[in-house]
Structures are given as C-alpha cells and as structure tokens.
Design an enzyme around this catalytic site. Structure first.
Site, PDB file in Angstrom:
ATOM      1  N   SER A   8       0.871  -1.444  -0.089  1.00  0.00           N
ATOM      2  CA  SER A   8      -0.056  -0.071  -0.171  1.00  0.00           C
ATOM      3  C   SER A   8       0.949   1.329  -0.085  1.00  0.00           C
ATOM      4  O   SER A   8       2.214   1.149   0.511  1.00  0.00           O
ATOM      5  CB  SER A   8      -0.904  -0.125   1.348  1.00  0.00           C
ATOM      6  OG  SER A   8      -0.157  -0.071   2.347  1.00  0.00           O
ATOM      7  N   SER A  36     -17.782   7.872  19.607  1.00  0.00           N
ATOM      8  CA  SER A  36     -17.398   8.791  19.246  1.00  0.00           C
ATOM      9  C   SER A  36     -16.289   9.374  20.052  1.00  0.00           C
ATOM     10  O   SER A  36     -16.485   9.814  21.134  1.00  0.00           O
ATOM     11  CB  SER A  36     -18.378   9.798  18.835  1.00  0.00           C
ATOM     12  OG  SER A  36     -17.718  11.056  18.015  1.00  0.00           O
ATOM     13  N   PHE A 102      -5.373   6.396   5.103  1.00  0.00           N
ATOM     14  CA  PHE A 102      -5.429   5.486   6.459  1.00  0.00           C
ATOM     15  C   PHE A 102      -5.822   6.686   7.489  1.00  0.00           C
ATOM     16  O   PHE A 102      -5.206   7.519   7.558  1.00  0.00           O
ATOM     17  CB  PHE A 102      -4.005   4.891   6.704  1.00  0.00           C
ATOM     18  CG  PHE A 102      -3.896   4.498   8.022  1.00  0.00           C
ATOM     19  CD1 PHE A 102      -4.459   3.181   8.627  1.00  0.00           C
ATOM     20  CD2 PHE A 102      -3.061   5.047   9.047  1.00  0.00           C
ATOM     21  CE1 PHE A 102      -4.378   2.631   9.787  1.00  0.00           C
ATOM     22  CE2 PHE A 102      -2.769   4.392  10.332  1.00  0.00           C
ATOM     23  CZ  PHE A 102      -3.395   3.328  10.603  1.00  0.00           C
ATOM     24  N   GLN A 173      -4.054  -7.383   6.274  1.00  0.00           N
ATOM     25  CA  GLN A 173      -4.922  -8.154   5.198  1.00  0.00           C
ATOM     26  C   GLN A 173      -5.386  -9.512   5.603  1.00  0.00           C
ATOM     27  O   GLN A 173      -5.958 -10.294   4.841  1.00  0.00           O
ATOM     28  CB  GLN A 173      -4.437  -8.154   3.773  1.00  0.00           C
ATOM     29  CG  GLN A 173      -4.156  -6.544   3.367  1.00  0.00           C
ATOM     30  CD  GLN A 173      -5.262  -5.873   3.042  1.00  0.00           C
ATOM     31  OE1 GLN A 173      -6.382  -6.034   3.828  1.00  0.00           O
ATOM     32  NE2 GLN A 173      -5.433  -5.090   2.056  1.00  0.00           N
ATOM     33  N   ASN A 195       3.189 -10.039  13.381  1.00  0.00           N
ATOM     34  CA  ASN A 195       3.493  -9.907  14.763  1.00  0.00           C
ATOM     35  C   ASN A 195       2.737 -11.212  15.446  1.00  0.00           C
ATOM     36  O   ASN A 195       2.277 -12.188  14.733  1.00  0.00           O
ATOM     37  CB  ASN A 195       2.461  -8.742  15.150  1.00  0.00           C
ATOM     38  CG  ASN A 195       1.086  -8.592  15.067  1.00  0.00           C
ATOM     39  OD1 ASN A 195       0.514  -9.718  14.966  1.00  0.00           O
ATOM     40  ND2 ASN A 195       0.627  -7.399  14.737  1.00  0.00           N
ATOM     41  N   THR A 223       7.233 -10.527  15.348  1.00  0.00           N
ATOM     42  CA  THR A 223       7.402  -9.086  16.488  1.00  0.00           C
ATOM     43  C   THR A 223       6.537  -9.462  17.499  1.00  0.00           C
ATOM     44  O   THR A 223       5.352  -9.540  17.478  1.00  0.00           O
ATOM     45  CB  THR A 223       7.201  -7.859  15.494  1.00  0.00           C
ATOM     46  OG1 THR A 223       5.837  -7.879  15.071  1.00  0.00           O
ATOM     47  CG2 THR A 223       8.072  -7.480  14.538  1.00  0.00           C
ATOM     48  N   GLY A 228      10.174  -7.683  22.167  1.00  0.00           N
ATOM     49  CA  GLY A 228      11.247  -7.866  21.068  1.00  0.00           C
ATOM     50  C   GLY A 228      10.677  -8.698  19.700  1.00  0.00           C
ATOM     51  O   GLY A 228       9.363  -8.559  19.388  1.00  0.00           O
ATOM     52  N   GLY A 256       6.143  -1.247  12.696  1.00  0.00           N
ATOM     53  CA  GLY A 256       6.443  -2.531  12.182  1.00  0.00           C
ATOM     54  C   GLY A 256       7.119  -2.401  10.751  1.00  0.00           C
ATOM     55  O   GLY A 256       8.102  -3.205  10.450  1.00  0.00           O
ATOM     56  N   ASP A 257       6.402  -1.181  10.115  1.00  0.00           N
ATOM     57  CA  ASP A 257       7.377  -0.983   8.673  1.00  0.00           C
ATOM     58  C   ASP A 257       8.870  -0.506   8.882  1.00  0.00           C
ATOM     59  O   ASP A 257       9.507  -0.927   8.460  1.00  0.00           O
ATOM     60  CB  ASP A 257       6.411   0.182   8.060  1.00  0.00           C
ATOM     61  CG  ASP A 257       5.018  -0.234   7.963  1.00  0.00           C
ATOM     62  OD1 ASP A 257       4.686  -1.546   7.806  1.00  0.00           O
ATOM     63  OD2 ASP A 257       4.358   0.931   7.600  1.00  0.00           O
TER      64      ASP A 257
END
Length: 325
Positions: A8, A36, A102, A173, A195, A223, A228, A256-257
């Site tokens: 993405s 909300s 996002f 996903q 993860n 992960t 760790g 994570g990226d």
C-alpha cells in the site's frame, strides 16, 4: 541487492485521544458499540506500508523499488520519496481513483482504532513484476506486504513462477483472507513477517502448526511488541532479540514498517539474522519517537551510538561501515 517493495501507498490522517479506549468499552455491550471520540489534534502524513518500508530503506542508504497503485494526487508524495532514495518509476497511477487513505486514532495507552480506504490500491492487482525485473536486470528480493489481497497473491505466485526470492508479509490483510489464500501467499517464501497475534490468526486460518509453518517458509520473523522479536528457522532453535532503548514513545503508527526496513537493509549488507533484527528494532524505535511514519532521520553517528547502547559495541561496529556518513 535489488529489492522491490510491493504494498500500500497511502496518506495517513492521525489523531490523538486524551484517554483510554478501554475505559469506554462495556463488556456486555460490545455487540452494539457506538462511540465517538473527541480528539485533540489531526495530523496529515505520508504513509502506506510499502512506502514506509521503502522510505526506511532509503534512509539506510539503499535504493528500493516501490511497487503499488496510486492516484493522480501522488505527485508531491513521489517527489518526497525520490528525494529520499526511493525508485518510484514502476508505481502505477490510476486514472479514476485517489491514493489510499489511512485514518487512525491513538489513545494514551498507544492503542489504536483505524480505518483504511483502498482507493487506487485495488488496481495493484494489475501490476506485473517481470517488467520491473527487466528494467533492473533482475530482482534479488520482493517484499509482498499489505496491499490489495488479489495483488498480494498474484505477486507471490509470480515470484514462485519466475524464481524471485520473496517475503510474505500479510499484516492486516489477514482479516480479508481465508485459509487457501493464506497458503497461496506464504508458500515457498524466504521470510514470513507477522506480529504475534497475526501469527496465531494465520495458523488458525491455514490450519498449520509451528513445524508445518516452517515447512512452507524458510525463516519466520514474529514481532512481539515490548518483548522484542522472535526468529525461527528450519535448522535451529528459535531465538529472541530485545527491543532497542527508546527515548520517548510518541506514536506507534508505522513501527512495524520501520522494523522491516531495517531488517532487510541489514540482510542486504550481508549481516546475520540477529544483527538484522537489532537494526530493524532501532529503526522501529526511531519511528515510535516521531509523529508520522516518515518523519524521522537516520544520522550515522547517532544511529551507531544508540545501537551500541542497546546491543553492544560489536553490533555498532558491524553496522557502522554500511551507513552513509
């Protein structure tokens, strides 16, 4: 290494809630949640899994190839990425849809509630890897990260057909995939990235034990948040690498990226799995300490010093020679 990062490409709309989501949830009323949250701020940032990973690799001196689908509104974002070392020549531009969005709110516990609008991302299923390999003179590694699910399955299938080593990184996903899709995605992958929750979900959907998972992928990287990362291979016992020391946690979006960018950058330098996890963990920490997924900067001397503080002088020396001054 010639690395293609598929996935993405999006803009992030990030908000902060000055409380705890957990305090607003009533256990016996979860079947009819209607909430909300009045947030304190709204920040617009560049994002998307593939773009974040590619940006991180660029910060470490690599020139990754970004593969994904965007809208005509991508021009400024393209310029930003190219200035930071990312090859965007193979990005597909939609004629009808906007770049993905996002939208995420983070509470004081660093918990998040988010939504994702795919937009142009649905056209990623039309992207072929072959022409990219022809342009570059081959591909050493393809990261198949969160994207249009059909695109992810197509990319991994093409990698198998053409003999490109690839990384299966299903991420969020997994929720859109059934067991057959999961197996189609991960089969014969060099690396599986998840993860701990995603690993459990993947195994549940695919009906695979730990041992069976390692029959389908060569290396499993999981992960574990504050605990760790765990790395498992076919011929050795799993081992763990602790997280890097942080200065101050600000926003977990894109952590994570960042780990993936550092991990595969270190492997491209010829370092081992433990060192790669250490580099990935420190890059993830830099992301955690900033608002936005591409707002950090890797400064060689400071990066090496922080690596030594977390993992020792030997780790720092192994990495120093690969970073641009």
């Amino acid at each position: 290494m010639k690395i293609a990062v598929t996935g993405s490409i999006a803009t992030d709309h990030l908000m902060s809630f000055p409380g705890r989501f957990a305090d607003q949830l009533i256990a016996d009323q979860l079947h009819k949640v209607s909430l909300s949250f009045l947030v304190d701020d709204l920040v617009l940032r560049r994002g998307g899994v593939a773009a974040n990973i590619a940006f991180g690799m660029g910060q470490l001196g690599l020139r990754p190839v970004l593969l994904g689908a965007v809208g005509a509104d991508f021009a400024d974002y393209r310029s930003w990425l190219e200035r930071h070392g990312v090859d965007c020549d193979s990005v597909h531009v939609s004629e009808v849809a906007h770049t993905a969005r996002f939208v995420c709110t983070t509470d004081t516990d660093m918990c998040q509630i988010a939504s994702f609008y795919a937009g142009a991302m649905s056209e990623a299923r039309n992207i072929e890897l072959g022409p990219v390999a022809d342009r570059l003179g081959g591909l050493d590694l393809v990261l198949v990260s969160a994207n249009d699910p059909e695109a992810m399955i197509r990319h991994s299938a093409e990698c198998r057909d053409r003999g490109y080593p690839f990384v299966a990184d299903p991420s969020q996903q997994l929720a859109r995939m059934d067991g057959d899709d999961v197996v189609s995605l991960i089969d014969d992958a060099e690396y599986l990235m998840t993860n701990d929750y995603e690993k459990s979900l993947l195994q549940s959907k695919a009906g695979l034990t730990d041992a069976q998972l390692l029959e389908r992928v060569k290396v499993r990287v999981t992960t574990l948040g504050k605990d760790g990362v765990e790395i498992a291979t076919r011929d050795a016992e799993p081992f763990r690498v602790p997280i890097a020391r942080e200065i101050r946690a600000v926003d977990p979006t894109g952590v994570g990226d960042g780990f993936r960018a550092g991990f595969f950058a270190a492997l491209s330098w010829g370092l081992g799995l433990e060192r790669a996890a250490q580099v990935g963990s420190l890059l993830a920490t830099l992301v955690l300490e900033t608002v936005g997924t591409q707002e950090y900067e890797v400064r060689r001397d400071l990066f090496v010093k922080r690596l030594a503080d977390s993992y020792g002088d030997a780790a720092a020396e192994d990495v120093r020679q690969h970073l641009v001054p």
